[in-house]
Design a protein around this motif. Sequence first.
Motif, PDB file in Angstrom:
ATOM      1  N   ALA A 136       0.852  -1.188   0.000  1.00  0.00           N
ATOM      2  CA  ALA A 136       0.000   0.000   0.000  1.00  0.00           C
ATOM      3  C   ALA A 136       0.886   1.235   0.000  1.00  0.00           C
ATOM      4  CB  ALA A 136      -0.912   0.005   1.228  1.00  0.00           C
ATOM      5  N   HIS A 137       0.409   2.278  -0.705  1.00  0.00           N
ATOM      6  CA  HIS A 137       1.225   3.492  -0.786  1.00  0.00           C
ATOM      7  C   HIS A 137       0.346   4.709  -1.010  1.00  0.00           C
ATOM      8  CE1 HIS A 137       4.597   6.016  -1.179  1.00  0.00           C
ATOM      9  NE2 HIS A 137       4.760   5.983  -2.485  1.00  0.00           N
ATOM     10  N   ASN A 138       0.505   5.702  -0.149  1.00  0.00           N
ATOM     11  CA  ASN A 138      -0.071   7.015  -0.393  1.00  0.00           C
ATOM     12  C   ASN A 138       0.907   7.741  -1.314  1.00  0.00           C
ATOM     13  OD1 ASN A 138      -0.611   9.831  -0.270  1.00  0.00           O
ATOM     14  ND2 ASN A 138      -1.671   9.581   1.677  1.00  0.00           N
ATOM     15  N   VAL A 139       0.500   7.919  -2.556  1.00  0.00           N
ATOM     16  CA  VAL A 139       1.425   8.426  -3.567  1.00  0.00           C
ATOM     17  C   VAL A 139       1.557   9.945  -3.548  1.00  0.00           C
ATOM     18  CG1 VAL A 139       1.159   6.450  -5.109  1.00  0.00           C
ATOM     19  CG2 VAL A 139      -0.439   8.372  -5.282  1.00  0.00           C
ATOM     20  N   ASN A 140       0.719  10.627  -2.728  1.00  0.00           N
ATOM     21  CA  ASN A 140       0.770  12.077  -2.556  1.00  0.00           C
ATOM     22  C   ASN A 140       0.138  12.796  -3.744  1.00  0.00           C
ATOM     23  OD1 ASN A 140       1.258  14.698  -1.807  1.00  0.00           O
ATOM     24  ND2 ASN A 140       3.491  14.529  -1.793  1.00  0.00           N
ATOM     25  N   ALA A 141      -0.929  13.515  -3.472  1.00  0.00           N
ATOM     26  CA  ALA A 141      -1.628  14.257  -4.524  1.00  0.00           C
ATOM     27  C   ALA A 141      -0.722  15.287  -5.187  1.00  0.00           C
ATOM     28  CB  ALA A 141      -2.858  14.941  -3.923  1.00  0.00           C
ATOM     29  N   ASP A 142       0.284  15.772  -4.479  1.00  0.00           N
ATOM     30  CA  ASP A 142       1.209  16.767  -5.035  1.00  0.00           C
ATOM     31  C   ASP A 142       2.513  16.139  -5.513  1.00  0.00           C
ATOM     32  OD1 ASP A 142      -0.556  18.898  -4.421  1.00  0.00           O
ATOM     33  OD2 ASP A 142       0.137  18.897  -2.343  1.00  0.00           O
ATOM     34  N   ASN A 143       2.486  14.853  -5.779  1.00  0.00           N
ATOM     35  CA  ASN A 143       3.684  14.146  -6.235  1.00  0.00           C
ATOM     36  C   ASN A 143       4.205  14.774  -7.533  1.00  0.00           C
ATOM     37  OD1 ASN A 143       5.535  12.211  -7.276  1.00  0.00           O
ATOM     38  ND2 ASN A 143       4.489  10.586  -6.177  1.00  0.00           N
ATOM     39  N   PRO A 144       5.462  15.233  -7.547  1.00  0.00           N
ATOM     40  CA  PRO A 144       5.977  15.887  -8.753  1.00  0.00           C
ATOM     41  C   PRO A 144       6.292  14.927  -9.889  1.00  0.00           C
ATOM     42  CG  PRO A 144       7.695  15.735  -7.096  1.00  0.00           C
ATOM     43  CD  PRO A 144       6.436  15.235  -6.450  1.00  0.00           C
ATOM     44  N   ASP A 145       6.417  13.622  -9.607  1.00  0.00           N
ATOM     45  CA  ASP A 145       6.773  12.664 -10.642  1.00  0.00           C
ATOM     46  C   ASP A 145       6.015  11.343 -10.444  1.00  0.00           C
ATOM     47  OD1 ASP A 145       7.941  11.261 -12.678  1.00  0.00           O
ATOM     48  OD2 ASP A 145      10.009  11.502 -11.984  1.00  0.00           O
ATOM     49  N   PRO A 146       4.712  11.324 -10.733  1.00  0.00           N
ATOM     50  CA  PRO A 146       3.925  10.108 -10.539  1.00  0.00           C
ATOM     51  C   PRO A 146       4.441   8.917 -11.348  1.00  0.00           C
ATOM     52  CG  PRO A 146       2.496  12.003 -10.929  1.00  0.00           C
ATOM     53  CD  PRO A 146       3.891  12.435 -11.231  1.00  0.00           C
ATOM     54  N   ALA A 147       4.966   9.177 -12.543  1.00  0.00           N
ATOM     55  CA  ALA A 147       5.446   8.090 -13.382  1.00  0.00           C
ATOM     56  C   ALA A 147       6.615   7.367 -12.715  1.00  0.00           C
ATOM     57  CB  ALA A 147       5.877   8.629 -14.748  1.00  0.00           C
ATOM     58  N   ARG A 148       7.511   8.123 -12.117  1.00  0.00           N
ATOM     59  CA  ARG A 148       8.642   7.514 -11.414  1.00  0.00           C
ATOM     60  C   ARG A 148       8.160   6.689 -10.220  1.00  0.00           C
ATOM     61  NH1 ARG A 148      11.869   9.963  -6.415  1.00  0.00           N
ATOM     62  NH2 ARG A 148      12.656   7.950  -5.727  1.00  0.00           N
ATOM     63  N   THR A 149       7.190   7.224  -9.482  1.00  0.00           N
ATOM     64  CA  THR A 149       6.629   6.490  -8.347  1.00  0.00           C
ATOM     65  C   THR A 149       6.027   5.178  -8.816  1.00  0.00           C
ATOM     66  OG1 THR A 149       6.175   8.526  -7.119  1.00  0.00           O
ATOM     67  CG2 THR A 149       4.905   6.566  -6.506  1.00  0.00           C
ATOM     68  N   ALA A 150       5.274   5.220  -9.913  1.00  0.00           N
ATOM     69  CA  ALA A 150       4.649   4.007 -10.445  1.00  0.00           C
ATOM     70  C   ALA A 150       5.693   2.983 -10.868  1.00  0.00           C
ATOM     71  CB  ALA A 150       3.740   4.367 -11.616  1.00  0.00           C
ATOM     72  N   ARG A 151       6.758   3.430 -11.516  1.00  0.00           N
ATOM     73  CA  ARG A 151       7.813   2.499 -11.946  1.00  0.00           C
ATOM     74  C   ARG A 151       8.499   1.858 -10.742  1.00  0.00           C
ATOM     75  NH1 ARG A 151       8.653   6.655 -15.807  1.00  0.00           N
ATOM     76  NH2 ARG A 151      10.322   7.564 -14.521  1.00  0.00           N
ATOM     77  N   ASP A 152       8.758   2.657  -9.714  1.00  0.00           N
ATOM     78  CA  ASP A 152       9.384   2.108  -8.503  1.00  0.00           C
ATOM     79  C   ASP A 152       8.499   1.048  -7.858  1.00  0.00           C
ATOM     80  OD1 ASP A 152      11.524   3.764  -8.881  1.00  0.00           O
ATOM     81  OD2 ASP A 152      10.948   5.218  -7.329  1.00  0.00           O
ATOM     82  N   LEU A 153       7.207   1.295  -7.824  1.00  0.00           N
ATOM     83  CA  LEU A 153       6.288   0.342  -7.212  1.00  0.00           C
ATOM     84  C   LEU A 153       6.174  -0.931  -8.047  1.00  0.00           C
ATOM     85  CD1 LEU A 153       3.522   2.846  -6.098  1.00  0.00           C
ATOM     86  CD2 LEU A 153       5.095   1.593  -4.609  1.00  0.00           C
ATOM     87  N   ALA A 154       6.142  -0.784  -9.362  1.00  0.00           N
ATOM     88  CA  ALA A 154       6.067  -1.963 -10.232  1.00  0.00           C
ATOM     89  C   ALA A 154       7.315  -2.818 -10.069  1.00  0.00           C
ATOM     90  CB  ALA A 154       5.901  -1.530 -11.686  1.00  0.00           C
ATOM     91  N   ALA A 155       8.464  -2.164  -9.855  1.00  0.00           N
ATOM     92  CA  ALA A 155       9.717  -2.903  -9.687  1.00  0.00           C
ATOM     93  C   ALA A 155       9.758  -3.698  -8.392  1.00  0.00           C
ATOM     94  CB  ALA A 155      10.895  -1.937  -9.748  1.00  0.00           C
ATOM     95  N   SER A 156       8.897  -3.370  -7.439  1.00  0.00           N
ATOM     96  CA  SER A 156       8.882  -4.101  -6.173  1.00  0.00           C
ATOM     97  C   SER A 156       8.426  -5.545  -6.360  1.00  0.00           C
ATOM     98  CB  SER A 156       7.969  -3.396  -5.165  1.00  0.00           C
ATOM     99  OG  SER A 156       6.601  -3.528  -5.545  1.00  0.00           O
ATOM    100  N   THR A 167      -4.915  11.526  -8.054  1.00  0.00           N
ATOM    101  CA  THR A 167      -5.621  12.671  -8.623  1.00  0.00           C
ATOM    102  C   THR A 167      -6.087  12.345 -10.041  1.00  0.00           C
ATOM    103  OG1 THR A 167      -3.609  13.637  -9.549  1.00  0.00           O
ATOM    104  CG2 THR A 167      -4.182  14.239  -7.281  1.00  0.00           C
ATOM    105  N   PRO A 168      -7.108  13.039 -10.544  1.00  0.00           N
ATOM    106  CA  PRO A 168      -7.549  12.806 -11.934  1.00  0.00           C
ATOM    107  C   PRO A 168      -6.418  13.023 -12.937  1.00  0.00           C
ATOM    108  CG  PRO A 168      -9.186  14.094 -10.740  1.00  0.00           C
ATOM    109  CD  PRO A 168      -7.979  13.999  -9.845  1.00  0.00           C
ATOM    110  N   GLN A 169      -5.539  13.981 -12.657  1.00  0.00           N
ATOM    111  CA  GLN A 169      -4.439  14.263 -13.584  1.00  0.00           C
ATOM    112  C   GLN A 169      -3.403  13.138 -13.592  1.00  0.00           C
ATOM    113  OE1 GLN A 169      -5.419  16.292 -11.071  1.00  0.00           O
ATOM    114  NE2 GLN A 169      -6.640  17.760 -12.290  1.00  0.00           N
ATOM    115  N   ALA A 170      -3.146  12.550 -12.416  1.00  0.00           N
ATOM    116  CA  ALA A 170      -2.111  11.523 -12.324  1.00  0.00           C
ATOM    117  C   ALA A 170      -2.635  10.130 -12.646  1.00  0.00           C
ATOM    118  CB  ALA A 170      -1.500  11.522 -10.926  1.00  0.00           C
ATOM    119  N   LYS A 171      -3.928   9.926 -12.620  1.00  0.00           N
ATOM    120  CA  LYS A 171      -4.504   8.593 -12.836  1.00  0.00           C
ATOM    121  C   LYS A 171      -4.039   7.954 -14.147  1.00  0.00           C
ATOM    122  CE  LYS A 171      -8.911   6.242 -13.620  1.00  0.00           C
ATOM    123  NZ  LYS A 171     -10.369   6.419 -13.767  1.00  0.00           N
ATOM    124  N   PRO A 172      -4.074   8.646 -15.286  1.00  0.00           N
ATOM    125  CA  PRO A 172      -3.602   8.016 -16.537  1.00  0.00           C
ATOM    126  C   PRO A 172      -2.134   7.586 -16.469  1.00  0.00           C
ATOM    127  CG  PRO A 172      -4.846  10.010 -17.013  1.00  0.00           C
ATOM    128  CD  PRO A 172      -4.591   9.998 -15.543  1.00  0.00           C
TER     129      PRO A 172
END
Length: 360
Positions: A136-156, A167-172
Amino acid sequence: MAQVDTAEAETGQGGADRRETGIGTWRARVRRATHAVSRPGPWKRGPLLAALTLLLGLVMLLHAKIPNRIGNLGSLAETFLPWLGLFVPVLLAGALWRRSASAVVALLLPVLVWLHLFGGLLSDKSHPGSDLTVAAHNVNADNPDPARTARDLAASGVDVLALEEITPQAKPLYEKELAKAYPYHTVQGTVGLWSKLPLSDTRPIDIVDYGPLADTKPLDKKMTTNRALRTTVATDRGPLAVYVAHLGSARVNPRAGFWTASRDRGAQALGEAVAAERNERVVLLGDLNGTMDDRAFAGITARLRSVQDVAGKGFGFTWPATFPMVRIDQILVRGVKPESSWTLPDTGSDHLPVAAGISW
């Protein structure tokens, strides 16, 4: 004649000096004896220090009795309960400086209480291997780099991944980056679940508008602010009910004290949802904005147990990510066996991700 008088005078003066010296020595001895008798012994020194030490032990021992009527003081104390142990070395230093035997002995109370409450977390209780890994991860609504966060989590490599504060902007971006590793996913409002295994019976859980006014809010508006969901993960050992939740924030301020009204309402709603769950195997993932020592989560902890308590090492603090001080991101289970629990590396969010291995 003059010489005799001078000698006698010198002899008389010497006798007087000796008498005065003797008297001075005698007085000094009396003073020292009086001081030694009047000076408190080691058991009488530092009474205030000993009292503070006992008070610390009683606060930890009776934390559940601290009332919440004034500024949620009880919940605030329980949130930072492990950190009260830091007062022990400070009080010990004071006791040694004052040479107070009573304060040193009084320290046994807070030390024993702290070890009773948290000593079990100091050992490594994890076991190798598991049937399923979850995170589980709170990715932070103000996350400056959602794509990097997603890649790090997928690598786990975890099998089931819950995200909060989408957020609606980061969802895609999350959907794109996680699609290859997780063919199944659902997003309900600001929370989502990505899985390597099929999902079914997915629905939102209303923890925001829980209460008498819940039915007065249109469904489309509820969904934009929805913060919890329930789904079923199809495992080769049978169905697993998975809840994802992001409870309301807790705030400390001079006027309201420890403000937790929104969080506590959500915790009550979530506890009732879990109580009504028919599947015997349940996993709750999410940012609950509170520690499991807090009495506000009694409705949840009465039915689910923390994987960190059962199969982790240390406290597993998750927030803030730069210097974690509390564990407010949780993985709780029922009907499965926790094998291991750990925190994942920083992903750029203000929270650390939490992960666990579970078995049947």
